[in-house]
Motif scaffolding. Sequence first.
Motif, short mmCIF file in Angstrom:
data_model
loop_
_atom_site.label_atom_id
_atom_site.label_comp_id
_atom_site.label_asym_id
_atom_site.label_seq_id
_atom_site.Cartn_x
_atom_site.Cartn_y
_atom_site.Cartn_z
N MET A 129 89.16 47.17 92.97
CA MET A 129 88.38 47.89 92.09
C MET A 129 88.90 49.45 92.43
N SER A 130 89.21 50.10 91.45
CA SER A 130 89.16 51.51 91.65
C SER A 130 87.98 52.36 91.89
N MET A 131 87.95 53.24 92.59
CA MET A 131 86.90 54.07 92.88
C MET A 131 86.87 55.64 92.24
N THR A 132 85.83 56.15 92.01
CA THR A 132 85.73 57.62 91.53
C THR A 132 84.66 58.21 92.27
N THR A 133 84.37 59.57 91.87
CA THR A 133 83.35 60.53 92.45
C THR A 133 82.34 60.78 91.36
N ILE A 134 81.18 60.77 91.72
CA ILE A 134 80.04 61.16 90.84
C ILE A 134 79.48 62.51 91.57
N LYS A 135 79.04 63.59 90.58
CA LYS A 135 78.41 64.71 90.99
C LYS A 135 76.85 64.30 91.23
N VAL A 136 76.21 64.65 92.50
CA VAL A 136 74.70 64.63 92.54
C VAL A 136 74.48 65.82 93.40
N SER A 137 73.23 66.03 93.62
CA SER A 137 72.69 67.15 94.45
C SER A 137 72.92 66.56 95.52
N THR A 138 72.95 67.48 96.73
CA THR A 138 72.94 67.17 98.25
C THR A 138 71.74 66.45 98.50
N GLU A 139 70.64 66.89 98.01
CA GLU A 139 69.31 66.01 98.37
C GLU A 139 69.54 64.50 97.90
N LEU A 140 69.85 64.41 96.75
CA LEU A 140 69.90 63.02 96.19
C LEU A 140 70.98 62.18 97.08
N ARG A 141 72.07 62.61 97.22
CA ARG A 141 73.16 62.32 98.07
C ARG A 141 72.53 61.78 99.52
N ASP A 142 71.65 62.80 100.04
CA ASP A 142 70.87 62.35 101.44
C ASP A 142 69.96 61.18 101.31
N ARG A 143 69.44 61.13 100.19
CA ARG A 143 68.33 59.99 99.91
C ARG A 143 69.02 58.77 99.61
N ARG B 199 70.17 57.67 103.09
CA ARG B 199 69.36 57.22 104.05
C ARG B 199 68.69 55.62 103.81
N ASP B 200 68.57 55.60 102.25
CA ASP B 200 67.84 54.62 101.89
C ASP B 200 69.18 53.41 102.00
N ALA B 201 70.37 53.78 101.82
CA ALA B 201 71.42 52.55 102.01
C ALA B 201 71.55 52.22 103.33
N LYS B 202 71.36 52.97 104.27
CA LYS B 202 71.54 52.83 105.73
C LYS B 202 70.43 51.84 106.16
N GLU B 203 69.12 52.43 105.68
CA GLU B 203 68.09 51.43 106.08
C GLU B 203 68.14 49.89 105.64
N ARG B 204 68.74 49.86 104.49
CA ARG B 204 69.11 48.36 103.96
C ARG B 204 70.38 47.81 104.22
N GLY B 205 71.11 48.61 105.18
CA GLY B 205 72.33 47.85 105.74
C GLY B 205 73.40 47.86 104.63
N LEU B 206 73.24 48.76 103.53
CA LEU B 206 74.47 48.53 102.67
C LEU B 206 75.03 50.01 102.62
N PRO B 207 76.27 49.91 101.81
CA PRO B 207 76.95 51.36 101.65
C PRO B 207 76.35 51.89 100.38
N ALA B 208 76.51 53.02 100.14
CA ALA B 208 75.91 53.82 99.24
C ALA B 208 76.02 53.10 97.92
N ALA B 209 77.22 52.84 97.51
CA ALA B 209 77.46 52.22 96.34
C ALA B 209 76.86 50.86 96.03
N GLY B 210 76.74 50.17 97.23
CA GLY B 210 75.97 48.86 97.30
C GLY B 210 74.51 49.22 96.83
N LEU B 211 73.78 50.16 97.40
CA LEU B 211 72.50 50.54 97.10
C LEU B 211 72.47 50.89 95.69
#
Length: 76
Positions: A1-15, A18-30
């Motif tokens: 699967m190819s990957m890309t980048t999306i632009k989000v605010s720093t605050e959203l990236r952090d959220r 944080r939530d991905a880590k709590e669920r044991g997922l990578p950011a993309a999985g969340l």
Amino acid sequence: MSMTTIKVSTELRDRINRDAKERGLPAAGLIESLLDAYERRRRMESFGRAFRGADAEYWDEFASWDLAVGALHDDV
């Protein structure tokens, strides 16, 4: 699967992180699980609107099939 980048605010990236880590997922999985849930909810809402809009003819046929299926189960 190819990957890309999306632009989000720093605050959203952090959220997301944080939530991905709590669920044991990578950011993309969340993001994928949240999007899957959102799309399912939209499909169910669409189905609900269509179902509520069913006319009397639909409900008459539904009742006929309900009786027919019930009769099949009674014979088993």
